[in-house]
Scaffold this active site. Structure first.
Site, PDB file in Angstrom:
ATOM      1  N   SER A   1       0.849  -1.206   0.000  1.00 57.63           N
ATOM      2  CA  SER A   1       0.000   0.000   0.000  1.00 57.63           C
ATOM      3  C   SER A   1       0.876   1.244   0.000  1.00 57.63           C
ATOM      4  CB  SER A   1      -0.864   0.000   1.260  1.00 57.63           C
ATOM      5  OG  SER A   1      -1.616   1.201   1.333  1.00 57.63           O
ATOM      6  N   TYR A  33      -3.657  -0.704  10.294  1.00 55.70           N
ATOM      7  CA  TYR A  33      -3.464  -1.069   8.884  1.00 55.70           C
ATOM      8  C   TYR A  33      -2.121  -0.524   8.373  1.00 55.70           C
ATOM      9  CZ  TYR A  33      -4.336  -1.342   3.841  1.00 55.70           C
ATOM     10  OH  TYR A  33      -4.241  -1.607   2.501  1.00 55.70           O
TER      11      TYR A  33
HETATM   12  O1  NJP Z   1      -9.870  -5.652  -1.282  1.00 60.07           O
HETATM   13  P1  NJP Z   1     -11.139  -6.628  -1.368  1.00 60.07           P
HETATM   14  P2  NJP Z   1      -8.748  -5.259  -2.365  1.00 60.07           P
HETATM   15  N1  NJP Z   1      -6.979 -15.407   3.413  1.00 60.07           N
HETATM   16  O2  NJP Z   1     -11.733  -6.546  -0.009  1.00 60.07           O
HETATM   17  C1  NJP Z   1      -9.238 -11.971   0.374  1.00 60.07           C
HETATM   18  C2  NJP Z   1      -4.457  -3.730  -0.843  1.00 60.07           C
HETATM   19  N2  NJP Z   1      -4.810  -2.305  -1.022  1.00 60.07           N
HETATM   20  O3  NJP Z   1      -8.899  -6.025  -3.604  1.00 60.07           O
HETATM   21  O4  NJP Z   1     -11.051 -14.425   1.699  1.00 60.07           O
HETATM   22  C3  NJP Z   1      -7.103 -15.370   2.077  1.00 60.07           C
HETATM   23  O5  NJP Z   1     -11.970  -6.280  -2.543  1.00 60.07           O
HETATM   24  C4  NJP Z   1     -10.708 -11.828   0.015  1.00 60.07           C
HETATM   25  O6  NJP Z   1     -11.311 -13.053  -0.361  1.00 60.07           O
HETATM   26  P3  NJP Z   1     -12.085 -14.022   0.717  1.00 60.07           P
HETATM   27  C5  NJP Z   1      -5.105  -4.401   0.345  1.00 60.07           C
HETATM   28  O7  NJP Z   1      -4.436  -4.099   1.564  1.00 60.07           O
HETATM   29  C6  NJP Z   1      -6.077  -1.946  -1.359  1.00 60.07           C
HETATM   30  O8  NJP Z   1      -8.708  -3.801  -2.427  1.00 60.07           O
HETATM   31  O9  NJP Z   1     -12.544 -15.158  -0.126  1.00 60.07           O
HETATM   32  N3  NJP Z   1      -7.708 -14.396   1.407  1.00 60.07           N
HETATM   33  C7  NJP Z   1     -10.644 -10.945  -1.235  1.00 60.07           C
HETATM   34  O10 NJP Z   1     -10.429 -11.723  -2.378  1.00 60.07           O
HETATM   35  C8  NJP Z   1      -4.969  -5.850  -0.042  1.00 60.07           C
HETATM   36  O11 NJP Z   1      -3.724  -6.370   0.354  1.00 60.07           O
HETATM   37  C9  NJP Z   1      -6.393  -0.589  -1.492  1.00 60.07           C
HETATM   38  O12 NJP Z   1     -13.183 -13.213   1.324  1.00 60.07           O
HETATM   39  C10 NJP Z   1      -8.262 -13.409   2.143  1.00 60.07           C
HETATM   40  C11 NJP Z   1      -9.412 -10.086  -0.998  1.00 60.07           C
HETATM   41  O13 NJP Z   1      -8.640 -10.704   0.046  1.00 60.07           O
HETATM   42  C12 NJP Z   1      -5.033  -5.832  -1.572  1.00 60.07           C
HETATM   43  O14 NJP Z   1      -4.899  -4.463  -1.951  1.00 60.07           O
HETATM   44  C13 NJP Z   1      -5.416   0.373  -1.263  1.00 60.07           C
HETATM   45  C14 NJP Z   1      -8.185 -13.373   3.533  1.00 60.07           C
HETATM   46  C15 NJP Z   1      -9.769  -8.676  -0.571  1.00 60.07           C
HETATM   47  O15 NJP Z   1     -10.497  -8.065  -1.583  1.00 60.07           O
HETATM   48  C16 NJP Z   1      -6.330  -6.368  -2.165  1.00 60.07           C
HETATM   49  O16 NJP Z   1      -7.443  -5.710  -1.564  1.00 60.07           O
HETATM   50  C17 NJP Z   1      -4.155  -0.036  -0.893  1.00 60.07           C
HETATM   51  C18 NJP Z   1      -7.522 -14.431   4.171  1.00 60.07           C
HETATM   52  N4  NJP Z   1      -7.403 -14.492   5.508  1.00 60.07           N
HETATM   53  C19 NJP Z   1      -3.864  -1.372  -0.786  1.00 60.07           C
HETATM   54  N5  NJP Z   1      -8.823 -12.258   3.971  1.00 60.07           N
HETATM   55  C20 NJP Z   1      -7.749  -0.108  -1.872  1.00 60.07           C
HETATM   56  N6  NJP Z   1      -8.658  -0.972  -2.271  1.00 60.07           N
HETATM   57  O17 NJP Z   1      -7.999   1.138  -1.826  1.00 60.07           O
HETATM   58  C21 NJP Z   1      -9.273 -11.615   2.878  1.00 60.07           C
HETATM   59  O18 NJP Z   1      -3.246   0.910  -0.639  1.00 60.07           O
HETATM   60  N7  NJP Z   1      -8.944 -12.304   1.764  1.00 60.07           N
END
Ligand code: NJP
Length: 240
Positions: free
Chosen positions: A140, A153
């Site tokens: 991030s 975070y």
């Molecule tokens: O978020 P979201 P993003 N084990 O909520 C999965 C970074 N980022 O795509 O587990 C395995 O739409 C969850 O799937 P599920 C952020 O920190 C974002 O934005 O099946 N998987 C879903 O596929 C992150 O590292 C922004 O519910 C787990 C996914 O994670 C990355 O981008 C800004 C899990 C989350 O999808 C992707 O986030 C920034 C687990 N324990 C950095 N827990 C931004 N969006 O603004 C969750 O600076 N998931």
């Protein structure tokens, strides 16, 4: 160049991870999609319906060592090699520090930091043996500067930067490249949000982040792209 290579993408159920999967599939990669919920299977089915083959999905929680080892073992059993690990899974919440419970603090570290450590640890023996591999972590912009109301975070993403930088130096001699992609605000489901709402029209799109992953992963073997930082023009942020 990526054609027929094998990638594991964590957090591929939706948001950024899902689009990374789509774009890597377009490059002809064989994919293993991981997510902690059953949604990951639907995502894999959706991609297959659009014509991509060689995609499997494994429900696995990145914070659990057994799940991560199982993910790597099953990938090797299915495809025989791992060229790329995309540590994308992440969670976040934004509130004042005194309002953060210890359970919330632990959870965000378990997924965002422990998950990245466990993923890297599990693929390294294989990548070292092959003397090649790529580990890309979606970190991030708050891994590079701090923001208020997001101390937990922000702390996880600073940890990810430290871990990735140190690891990159540790594994360079084995031909393994480690990099981070550090986006600002991206239109996804992150932190309980909804993708595609009008308020986020000018934010980064999942496609922008996935393109950065393709660029980083496709760099020639003599080159390592350490870090890509990207922001929407409308975001006000400090420049070092
Ligand atoms: O978020 P979201 P993003 N084990 O909520 C999965 C970074 N980022 O795509 O587990 C395995 O739409 C969850 O799937 P599920 C952020 O920190 C974002 O934005 O099946 N998987 C879903 O596929 C992150 O590292 C922004 O519910 C787990 C996914 O994670 C990355 O981008 C800004 C899990 C989350 O999808 C992707 O986030 C920034 C687990 N324990 C950095 N827990 C931004 N969006 O603004 C969750 O600076 N998931």
């Amino acid at each position: 160049m990526l054609k027929d290579q094998v990638a594991i993408i964590t957090g591929a159920s939706r948001g950024i991870g899902k689009e990374i999967a789509r774009q890597l599939a377009e490059q002809g990669m064989k994919l293993v999609l991981a997510g902690s919920s059953e949604e990951v299977h639907q995502t894999a089915e959706e991609l297959k319906k659009t014509g991509f083959e060689n995609i499997i999905s494994i429900q696995s929680d990145v914070s659990r060592e057994k799940d991560v080892q199982n993910l790597v073992d099953k990938t090797l059993a299915a495809f025989g090699q791992i060229d790329l690990l995309v540590n994308n899974a992440g969670v976040g919440f934004f509130k004042l520090t005194e309002e953060v419970s210890l359970d919330e603090w632990k959870k965000v570290f378990e997924v965002n930091v422990q998950g990245v450590f466990l993923g890297a640890k599990a693929v390294l023996p294989h990548m070292k043996k092959r003397k090649s591999g790529n580990i890309i972590t979606i970190s991030s912009d708050v891994g590079r500067y701090t923001i208020p109301n997001g101390a937990a975070y922000t702390a996880t993403k600073y940890a990810v930067q430290g871990f990735s930088g140190s690891l990159a130096q540790e594994v360079r001699e084995f031909g393994i490249r480690v990099g981070t992609i550090n986006p600002g605000m991206v239109d996804t489901y992150f932190a309980g949000s909804t993708q595609g709402i009008p308020e986020k029209e000018e934010w980064l799109k999942v496609e922008d982040i996935a393109k950065a992953v393709v660029y980083m992963a496709s760099a020639p073997q003599y080159m390592v792209v350490d870090e890509i930082i990207l922001h929407p023009l409308v975001q006000n942020y400090p420049i070092a």
